[in-house]
Every structure is written in structure tokens, then in C-alpha cells.
Design an enzyme around this catalytic site. Sequence first.
Site, PDB file in Angstrom:
ATOM      1  N   LYS A  35      87.308  34.776-100.972  1.00  0.00           N
ATOM      2  CA  LYS A  35      88.067  33.841-101.813  1.00  0.00           C
ATOM      3  C   LYS A  35      88.899  32.868-100.988  1.00  0.00           C
ATOM      4  CE  LYS A  35      90.385  36.895-104.261  1.00  0.00           C
ATOM      5  NZ  LYS A  35      89.855  38.159-103.707  1.00  0.00           N
ATOM      6  N   ARG A  62      87.426  42.431 -90.580  1.00  0.00           N
ATOM      7  CA  ARG A  62      88.586  41.537 -90.597  1.00  0.00           C
ATOM      8  C   ARG A  62      89.829  42.235 -90.040  1.00  0.00           C
ATOM      9  NH1 ARG A  62      90.568  39.029 -96.209  1.00  0.00           N
ATOM     10  NH2 ARG A  62      91.735  40.961 -96.388  1.00  0.00           N
ATOM     11  N   ARG A  98      95.470  38.706-111.989  1.00  0.00           N
ATOM     12  CA  ARG A  98      94.780  39.933-111.585  1.00  0.00           C
ATOM     13  C   ARG A  98      94.921  41.032-112.617  1.00  0.00           C
ATOM     14  NH1 ARG A  98      95.302  38.882-105.462  1.00  0.00           N
ATOM     15  NH2 ARG A  98      94.260  40.608-104.474  1.00  0.00           N
ATOM     16  N   ARG A 104      95.772  42.613 -90.259  1.00  0.00           N
ATOM     17  CA  ARG A 104      96.668  42.610 -91.422  1.00  0.00           C
ATOM     18  C   ARG A 104      97.134  44.028 -91.729  1.00  0.00           C
ATOM     19  NH1 ARG A 104      94.381  39.073 -96.427  1.00  0.00           N
ATOM     20  NH2 ARG A 104      95.063  40.952 -97.500  1.00  0.00           N
ATOM     21  N   ARG A 142      92.451  49.141-102.350  1.00  0.00           N
ATOM     22  CA  ARG A 142      92.463  47.794-102.920  1.00  0.00           C
ATOM     23  C   ARG A 142      91.202  47.540-103.756  1.00  0.00           C
ATOM     24  NH1 ARG A 142      92.665  43.820 -98.674  1.00  0.00           N
ATOM     25  NH2 ARG A 142      93.572  42.316-100.070  1.00  0.00           N
TER      26      ARG A 142
HETATM   27  P1  AMP Z   1      95.248  38.976-101.432  1.00  0.00           P
HETATM   28  O1  AMP Z   1      95.518  38.268-100.158  1.00  0.00           O
HETATM   29  O2  AMP Z   1      94.948  38.057-102.560  1.00  0.00           O
HETATM   30  O3  AMP Z   1      94.239  40.067-101.301  1.00  0.00           O
HETATM   31  O4  AMP Z   1      96.619  39.722-101.839  1.00  0.00           O
HETATM   32  C1  AMP Z   1      97.242  40.641-100.967  1.00  0.00           C
HETATM   33  C2  AMP Z   1      98.192  41.527-101.750  1.00  0.00           C
HETATM   34  O5  AMP Z   1      99.217  40.733-102.375  1.00  0.00           O
HETATM   35  C3  AMP Z   1      97.569  42.324-102.892  1.00  0.00           C
HETATM   36  O6  AMP Z   1      96.949  43.515-102.446  1.00  0.00           O
HETATM   37  C4  AMP Z   1      98.784  42.591-103.766  1.00  0.00           C
HETATM   38  O7  AMP Z   1      99.613  43.611-103.230  1.00  0.00           O
HETATM   39  C5  AMP Z   1      99.546  41.276-103.654  1.00  0.00           C
HETATM   40  N1  AMP Z   1      99.112  40.324-104.705  1.00  0.00           N
HETATM   41  C6  AMP Z   1      98.470  39.143-104.527  1.00  0.00           C
HETATM   42  N2  AMP Z   1      98.234  38.546-105.709  1.00  0.00           N
HETATM   43  C7  AMP Z   1      98.720  39.367-106.672  1.00  0.00           C
HETATM   44  C8  AMP Z   1      98.769  39.325-108.086  1.00  0.00           C
HETATM   45  N3  AMP Z   1      98.232  38.303-108.788  1.00  0.00           N
HETATM   46  N4  AMP Z   1      99.361  40.363-108.728  1.00  0.00           N
HETATM   47  C9  AMP Z   1      99.898  41.384-108.058  1.00  0.00           C
HETATM   48  N5  AMP Z   1      99.878  41.509-106.727  1.00  0.00           N
HETATM   49  C10 AMP Z   1      99.306  40.505-106.021  1.00  0.00           C
END
Ligand code: AMP
Length: 190
Positions: free
Chosen positions: A13, A127, A88, A133, A144
Site C-alpha cells: 500500500k 522488510r 480499518r 521497524r 497484524r
Molecule cells: P501501517 O503502517 O498502515 O501498517 O500501520 C502501522 C500501525 O499503525 C498499525 O499496526 C496500527 O497499530 C496503527 N494504525 C495505522 N492505521 C490505523 C487505523 N486506521 N486504525 C488503528 N490503528 C492504525
Amino acid sequence: MRLILMGPPGAGKGTQATRIAERYGIPAISTGDIFRSNVAAGTPLGVAAKTYMDSGEYVPNNITDAMVRDRLAERDCGRGFLLDGYPRTLDQVKELDTMLTDLGVHLDGVLLLAVDAEELIQRLIRRATMEGRPDDTEAVIRRRQEVYQEQTASLALEYNARSLLAEINGTGHVDHVTDRIHTVIARLRR
Ligand code: AMP
């Protein structure tokens, strides 16, 4: 163009969001990136989000929703935006509906990047080695994926019921995935 880019963790994404945003001159809004920069800067928002992120759980809706509402109100969203990683949960879908109604705008489409589950885990492990990370350990990676299946996968049904969903094959070369996305967006704009 007002778009959502959906897909499980590791589907690509982030990379694709940046490319689409550049091509259409709209901001890519990644809630994960906003959280990560707040964690790095040690802001109250970052402190509130960090423990959830480190364990692969979602940050509570009230925190996330307020952050997105503020971001969508910024000037650069006037021409459109691409949301990456939001909504989400079904509650976030409803909250986003309210935000868009308040702004007097509507979504043009929801793009779902589809990638096979085992390939996702392998990509994320790669990654983790490259980027380091803190939420990229194997246990958290698996968690996740589970959280995505439990709380987010069903959003595709909701947007499909609204005739907004387009599923895109997210496997293969990144450039080919980008081409597929552009084909879908071109269709949405007609
Ligand atoms: P991402 O980089 O999009 O995978 O997001 C990393 C982390 O940020 C996720 O595993 C969540 O802990 C938090 N996060 C990102 N977007 C959301 C969302 N829309 N709702 C809740 N937590 C989020």
C-alpha cells in the site's frame, strides 16, 4: 479523486499510495506514517499510539479518527486525497462517512490490493531485515495479519455493497501493480 487504498499489511500500500498520489497530484495520507512520525517525535499522540503499534494491535478509534479528521481538513485535501491504512474498522468507516458529509464530498473508489497470505508474511520478514521497524518481528507480523482478517477484511464487503470496491492483483513486479491500479482509476474517472 478521493480514494481509499486497502489491503493487508505487506500488500504494498505505501509504495503504491505514493505513486498514485504523485500521478494525480493529491496527498497520500498514511495513518501508519503519521503515527510513526509522532512516535519518533515523542508527541502525546505518539506516546498514546506506541504500545498498540508495537504489539500489532489497532490504535483506539477515537485517537485515530480525530487525527484523520484534522488531516482531511487541511488545504491540500481540497483537490482530493488517497487514504492509506484508514479506515480499518467498521466504526472508522462510519466515522469517515460523517467526516466526508461534513466536508460535502464523497468517495470515488476503494482499491483493494490482494496478495496471498504466505507471500505477505515472507515480504514482511524481508522488510523487517531491511528497515528494522519495531512492529516487524515475526510474532507481531503474524498478529497484524490476524487483526486485519478479524477487523478489516470485512470492510471490502461494505464498500462492495456500495459499488465502490475494485480489487487489484497485488502480486508481481511493483510497476505492473501500479499499471493495474492506473487502469482501474482511469475507469473510475470516466
Ligand atoms: P501501517 O503502517 O498502515 O501498517 O500501520 C502501522 C500501525 O499503525 C498499525 O499496526 C496500527 O497499530 C496503527 N494504525 C495505522 N492505521 C490505523 C487505523 N486506521 N486504525 C488503528 N490503528 C492504525
